[in-house]
Design an enzyme around this catalytic site. Sequence first.
Site, mmCIF file in Angstrom:
data_model
loop_
_atom_site.group_PDB
_atom_site.id
_atom_site.type_symbol
_atom_site.label_atom_id
_atom_site.label_comp_id
_atom_site.label_asym_id
_atom_site.label_seq_id
_atom_site.Cartn_x
_atom_site.Cartn_y
_atom_site.Cartn_z
ATOM 1 N N SER A 103 -26.219 79.206 21.432
ATOM 2 C CA SER A 103 -27.313 79.892 20.981
ATOM 3 C C SER A 103 -28.738 78.829 20.703
ATOM 4 O O SER A 103 -28.252 77.701 20.349
ATOM 5 C CB SER A 103 -27.063 80.638 19.703
ATOM 6 O OG SER A 103 -25.746 81.341 19.854
HETATM 7 N N1 SAH Z 1 -21.629 80.124 18.645
HETATM 8 C C1 SAH Z 1 -21.260 79.704 19.932
HETATM 9 C C2 SAH Z 1 -21.921 80.599 20.746
HETATM 10 C C3 SAH Z 1 -21.178 81.132 22.148
HETATM 11 S S1 SAH Z 1 -21.497 82.412 23.033
HETATM 12 C C4 SAH Z 1 -21.922 78.300 20.058
HETATM 13 O O1 SAH Z 1 -22.443 77.778 19.104
HETATM 14 O O2 SAH Z 1 -21.809 77.888 21.110
HETATM 15 C C5 SAH Z 1 -20.699 83.861 22.166
HETATM 16 C C6 SAH Z 1 -19.109 83.557 22.488
HETATM 17 O O3 SAH Z 1 -18.505 84.805 22.099
HETATM 18 C C7 SAH Z 1 -18.599 83.150 24.015
HETATM 19 O O4 SAH Z 1 -17.892 81.940 24.064
HETATM 20 C C8 SAH Z 1 -17.477 84.486 24.377
HETATM 21 O O5 SAH Z 1 -16.504 84.045 24.917
HETATM 22 C C9 SAH Z 1 -17.268 84.753 22.768
HETATM 23 N N2 SAH Z 1 -16.831 86.267 22.551
HETATM 24 C C10 SAH Z 1 -17.120 87.330 23.138
HETATM 25 N N3 SAH Z 1 -16.536 88.432 22.649
HETATM 26 C C11 SAH Z 1 -15.510 87.891 21.855
HETATM 27 C C12 SAH Z 1 -14.457 88.180 21.152
HETATM 28 N N4 SAH Z 1 -14.143 89.508 21.111
HETATM 29 N N5 SAH Z 1 -13.581 87.601 20.294
HETATM 30 C C13 SAH Z 1 -13.842 86.184 20.230
HETATM 31 N N6 SAH Z 1 -14.972 85.648 21.057
HETATM 32 C C14 SAH Z 1 -15.905 86.303 22.116
#
Ligand code: SAH
Length: 256
Positions: A103
Amino acid sequence: MTQRKAFPIQLDSLSSNQPKAKAPVSAQRPLPVTAVPRPVGVGLDSLAMRNRMVQKLAASGIQDAHVLKAMGAVERHQFVETGLVNQAYEDTSLPIGLGQTISKPNVVARMIELLRNGSAGPLGRVLEVGTGCGYQAAVLSHIATEVYSIERLKGLHEKARDNLRSFRLRNLHLLFGDGMAGFAKGAPYAAIIAAAGGDSIPQAWLDQLALGGRLVAPIVTMTGHQALVVVDKTAQGFTQQVLEAVHFVPLKSGIS
Ligand code: SAH
């Protein structure tokens, strides 16, 4: 032990006045760019970039000193691919593999500021859904006593573990699983933050939120666009605020 990424940005104007400290070990390895490896002040350069990022965050309206301090402390360049390191402190989301993104710093800071809701000290237990590369989890570990971060993609769960190893954040627990079910063993949570947006807030998150706790998540609204939603759990029930539009990857069920 994972090798820490070198930080190739050189701010000559800033670093020229710095004392010629012995270069950290990571700076002595070959740089991932074609430049002739030089023992530059890697830590100092990335610190200058982070300070500048924090100034911009403050100028854009982030006021919580705890949040600004945490954003200044976590080396975002350690969480992005080597080829993207030069963009690590720009206010942009970047690919982290498997179709997911880290993000924007502004969105991370904004959501954590909302989560903290101006509290004087650190938050208690926090659940993050969507560990991704682990960056936001690291920032959260600076403002909470305990952080549980869950990721549904094994490849990213492992990547986050590698990225975070050298930071030795003892209060951060990485979990592999479907975050739509929350993580009951860590509940109740003072705060829950989601880094992926679904059509509604899973019941498990509402159940696992402590009384007086706050949840911040992107949700697809009736217009079909995502917006940030803040939910507070009070003795009288839940209150909800729908805030600005955002663009997060989708919240998906199951693991992969
Ligand atoms: N906070 C992260 C942002 C990653 S993007 C960072 O700092 O990099 C969001 C993430 O949410 C992705 O990796 C995706 O695989 C995950 N995601 C989506 N649905 C999810 C779920 N049901 N449970 C756990 N993770 C999930």
